[in-house]
Design a protein around this motif. Structure first.
Motif, PDB file in Angstrom:
ATOM      1  N   ALA A 178      54.554  20.432  28.551  1.00  0.00           N
ATOM      2  CA  ALA A 178      54.466  18.667  28.669  1.00  0.00           C
ATOM      3  C   ALA A 178      55.610  18.251  29.321  1.00  0.00           C
ATOM      4  CB  ALA A 178      54.672  18.157  27.121  1.00  0.00           C
ATOM      5  N   ASP A 179      57.172  18.946  28.833  1.00  0.00           N
ATOM      6  CA  ASP A 179      58.136  18.190  29.479  1.00  0.00           C
ATOM      7  C   ASP A 179      58.441  18.755  31.225  1.00  0.00           C
ATOM      8  OD1 ASP A 179      60.915  17.402  29.025  1.00  0.00           O
ATOM      9  OD2 ASP A 179      61.540  19.036  29.345  1.00  0.00           O
ATOM     10  N   ALA A 180      57.786  19.892  31.143  1.00  0.00           N
ATOM     11  CA  ALA A 180      57.528  20.304  32.525  1.00  0.00           C
ATOM     12  C   ALA A 180      56.299  19.368  33.466  1.00  0.00           C
ATOM     13  CB  ALA A 180      56.789  21.822  32.797  1.00  0.00           C
ATOM     14  N   ASP A 181      55.896  19.534  32.591  1.00  0.00           N
ATOM     15  CA  ASP A 181      54.588  18.026  33.228  1.00  0.00           C
ATOM     16  C   ASP A 181      55.300  16.814  33.708  1.00  0.00           C
ATOM     17  OD1 ASP A 181      53.582  19.885  33.182  1.00  0.00           O
ATOM     18  OD2 ASP A 181      51.554  19.238  31.898  1.00  0.00           O
ATOM     19  N   ARG A 182      56.129  16.611  32.574  1.00  0.00           N
ATOM     20  CA  ARG A 182      56.648  14.555  32.655  1.00  0.00           C
ATOM     21  C   ARG A 182      57.199  15.028  33.690  1.00  0.00           C
ATOM     22  NH1 ARG A 182      61.365  13.463  31.579  1.00  0.00           N
ATOM     23  NH2 ARG A 182      61.819  14.655  30.252  1.00  0.00           N
ATOM     24  N   GLN A 183      58.388  16.236  33.713  1.00  0.00           N
ATOM     25  CA  GLN A 183      59.378  16.471  35.035  1.00  0.00           C
ATOM     26  C   GLN A 183      58.697  16.162  36.757  1.00  0.00           C
ATOM     27  OE1 GLN A 183      61.918  19.419  34.263  1.00  0.00           O
ATOM     28  NE2 GLN A 183      62.845  18.693  32.711  1.00  0.00           N
ATOM     29  N   ARG A 184      57.673  16.916  36.225  1.00  0.00           N
ATOM     30  CA  ARG A 184      57.237  16.918  38.141  1.00  0.00           C
ATOM     31  C   ARG A 184      56.481  15.689  38.055  1.00  0.00           C
ATOM     32  NH1 ARG A 184      53.875  21.517  35.783  1.00  0.00           N
ATOM     33  NH2 ARG A 184      55.631  23.701  35.949  1.00  0.00           N
ATOM     34  N   ALA A 185      55.887  14.986  36.999  1.00  0.00           N
ATOM     35  CA  ALA A 185      55.286  13.332  37.957  1.00  0.00           C
ATOM     36  C   ALA A 185      56.441  12.885  38.144  1.00  0.00           C
ATOM     37  CB  ALA A 185      54.955  13.237  36.140  1.00  0.00           C
ATOM     38  N   ALA A 186      57.517  12.860  37.362  1.00  0.00           N
ATOM     39  CA  ALA A 186      58.847  12.371  37.500  1.00  0.00           C
ATOM     40  C   ALA A 186      59.378  12.084  39.145  1.00  0.00           C
ATOM     41  CB  ALA A 186      60.184  12.470  37.045  1.00  0.00           C
TER      42      ALA A 186
ATOM     43  N   ALA B 254      57.481  14.054  41.297  1.00  0.00           N
ATOM     44  CA  ALA B 254      56.710  12.965  42.862  1.00  0.00           C
ATOM     45  C   ALA B 254      56.604  11.551  42.631  1.00  0.00           C
ATOM     46  CB  ALA B 254      55.044  13.794  41.719  1.00  0.00           C
ATOM     47  N   ALA B 255      57.211  11.302  41.955  1.00  0.00           N
ATOM     48  CA  ALA B 255      57.379   9.106  41.852  1.00  0.00           C
ATOM     49  C   ALA B 255      58.395   9.221  42.288  1.00  0.00           C
ATOM     50  CB  ALA B 255      57.743   8.581  40.071  1.00  0.00           C
ATOM     51  N   GLN B 256      59.113   9.594  42.908  1.00  0.00           N
ATOM     52  CA  GLN B 256      60.305   9.821  43.861  1.00  0.00           C
ATOM     53  C   GLN B 256      60.335   9.793  45.184  1.00  0.00           C
ATOM     54  OE1 GLN B 256      63.902  11.561  42.947  1.00  0.00           O
ATOM     55  NE2 GLN B 256      64.204  10.841  41.021  1.00  0.00           N
TER      56      GLN B 256
END
Length: 110
Positions: free
Chosen positions: A98-106, A108-110
């Motif tokens: 879940a942490d890795a998915d959150r970091q990937r989403a962050a 990708a948002a940049q």
């Protein structure tokens, strides 16, 4: 003519040798065989070399393992511990994912 081994002397010789052999057999039975039989009848171990009657010790007493009657309960307890460890590791893995998915989403948002 005088003979050295008359029938009377032969019979006395035979009976005396027979008596000595019988006494030896009974002494052997009484002093060698009987102690081992008595020891084994008492549920112990007989060492014929050292002529020692020893009390057997359970391997569970030496190693500290549970007795055979408690073995199933100890096995069930260990299984519960393993399941708890597996559940904890699975929860940690889910948290890392879940942490890795959150970091990937962050990222990708940049």
């Amino acid at each position: 003519m005088n003979r050295l081994l008359t029938m009377k002397r032969l019979s006395i010789l035979f009976l005396s040798i027979f008596a000595v052999l019988m006494a030896g057999m009974f002494a052997y039975e009484r002093l060698v065989v009987a102690p081992g039989d008595r020891c084994e009848a008492g549920g112990k171990w007989w060492d014929a070399e050292g002529k020692v009657c020893a009390q057997p010790i359970s391997i569970a007493e030496i190693t500290g393992r549970p007795n055979p009657g408690e073995r199933a309960a100890a096995s069930a307890e260990k299984n519960r511990e393993l399941v708890a460890i597996e559940n904890r590791l699975a929860a940690e893995q889910r948290a890392r994912d879940a942490d890795a998915d959150r970091q990937r989403a962050a990222l990708a948002a940049q």
